[in-house]
Design a protein around this motif. Structure first.
Motif, mmCIF file in Angstrom:
data_model
loop_
_atom_site.group_PDB
_atom_site.id
_atom_site.type_symbol
_atom_site.label_atom_id
_atom_site.label_comp_id
_atom_site.label_asym_id
_atom_site.label_seq_id
_atom_site.Cartn_x
_atom_site.Cartn_y
_atom_site.Cartn_z
ATOM 1 N N GLN A 71 0.832 -1.206 0.000
ATOM 2 C CA GLN A 71 0.000 0.000 0.000
ATOM 3 C C GLN A 71 0.864 1.252 0.000
ATOM 4 O O GLN A 71 0.559 2.220 -0.697
ATOM 5 C CB GLN A 71 -0.959 -0.003 1.187
ATOM 6 N N GLU A 72 1.949 1.241 0.752
ATOM 7 C CA GLU A 72 2.850 2.391 0.775
ATOM 8 C C GLU A 72 3.521 2.586 -0.581
ATOM 9 O O GLU A 72 3.685 3.719 -1.047
ATOM 10 C CB GLU A 72 3.889 2.243 1.883
ATOM 11 N N VAL A 73 3.912 1.502 -1.210
ATOM 12 C CA VAL A 73 4.495 1.598 -2.552
ATOM 13 C C VAL A 73 3.476 2.212 -3.512
ATOM 14 O O VAL A 73 3.808 3.105 -4.295
ATOM 15 C CB VAL A 73 4.967 0.209 -3.048
ATOM 16 N N ALA A 74 2.239 1.757 -3.443
ATOM 17 C CA ALA A 74 1.190 2.292 -4.321
ATOM 18 C C ALA A 74 0.962 3.780 -4.071
ATOM 19 O O ALA A 74 0.821 4.566 -5.007
ATOM 20 C CB ALA A 74 -0.108 1.513 -4.122
ATOM 21 N N ARG A 75 0.938 4.174 -2.802
ATOM 22 C CA ARG A 75 0.762 5.606 -2.484
ATOM 23 C C ARG A 75 1.941 6.420 -3.012
ATOM 24 O O ARG A 75 1.767 7.511 -3.548
ATOM 25 C CB ARG A 75 0.609 5.807 -0.977
ATOM 26 N N GLY A 76 3.150 5.890 -2.878
ATOM 27 C CA GLY A 76 4.328 6.593 -3.387
ATOM 28 C C GLY A 76 4.287 6.756 -4.889
ATOM 29 O O GLY A 76 4.639 7.813 -5.420
ATOM 30 N N LEU A 77 3.834 5.733 -5.597
ATOM 31 C CA LEU A 77 3.709 5.837 -7.063
ATOM 32 C C LEU A 77 2.662 6.864 -7.447
ATOM 33 O O LEU A 77 2.855 7.635 -8.383
ATOM 34 C CB LEU A 77 3.347 4.479 -7.658
ATOM 35 N N SER A 78 1.571 6.875 -6.708
ATOM 36 C CA SER A 78 0.512 7.840 -6.990
ATOM 37 C C SER A 78 1.019 9.262 -6.797
ATOM 38 O O SER A 78 0.759 10.147 -7.624
ATOM 39 C CB SER A 78 -0.689 7.576 -6.071
ATOM 40 N N ARG A 79 1.765 9.503 -5.719
ATOM 41 C CA ARG A 79 2.325 10.842 -5.474
ATOM 42 C C ARG A 79 3.284 11.220 -6.587
ATOM 43 O O ARG A 79 3.282 12.357 -7.089
ATOM 44 C CB ARG A 79 3.033 10.881 -4.126
ATOM 45 N N GLU A 84 4.485 14.533 -11.576
ATOM 46 C CA GLU A 84 4.921 14.591 -12.966
ATOM 47 C C GLU A 84 3.949 15.372 -13.848
ATOM 48 O O GLU A 84 4.330 15.908 -14.868
ATOM 49 C CB GLU A 84 5.103 13.186 -13.534
ATOM 50 N N GLU A 85 2.698 15.415 -13.436
ATOM 51 C CA GLU A 85 1.665 16.080 -14.269
ATOM 52 C C GLU A 85 1.766 17.565 -14.233
ATOM 53 O O GLU A 85 2.296 18.307 -13.649
ATOM 54 C CB GLU A 85 0.278 15.652 -13.799
#
Length: 85
Positions: A71-79, A84-85
């Protein structure tokens, strides 16, 4: 860990070493594996086995569950994607 698991993780280490070494090396590694194996299923399986082993080790080192780490990895990718946007 059985010999089969050892071989799977070793293949994952080979693939990830090529990946972090640079695009040209990874492309050549994947092309070579495709020729020798006929497909990349073994490479994907090896990378999955390596990730599972690392996730288990992180869980033991941090006292967190594998699910919490994912879950932390997923949150980090989302951030990172939002930045980048």
């Amino acid at each position: 860990m059985t010999t089969n698991d050892y071989d799977r993780v070793r293949l994952g280490i080979e693939a990830m070493t090529a990946y972090v070494s640079g695009n040209d090396l990874m492309a050549q590694y994947m092309a070579d594996r495709r020729v020798s194996d006929g497909n990349l299923d073994q490479v994907a399986d090896g990378a999955t086995a390596l990730c599972a082993l690392l996730l288990q080790q992180m869980g033991r080192m941090t006292g967190r569950s594998e699910q919490e780490i994912l879950q932390e990895v997923a949150r980090g990718l989302s951030r990172a994607e939002r930045q980048e946007e």
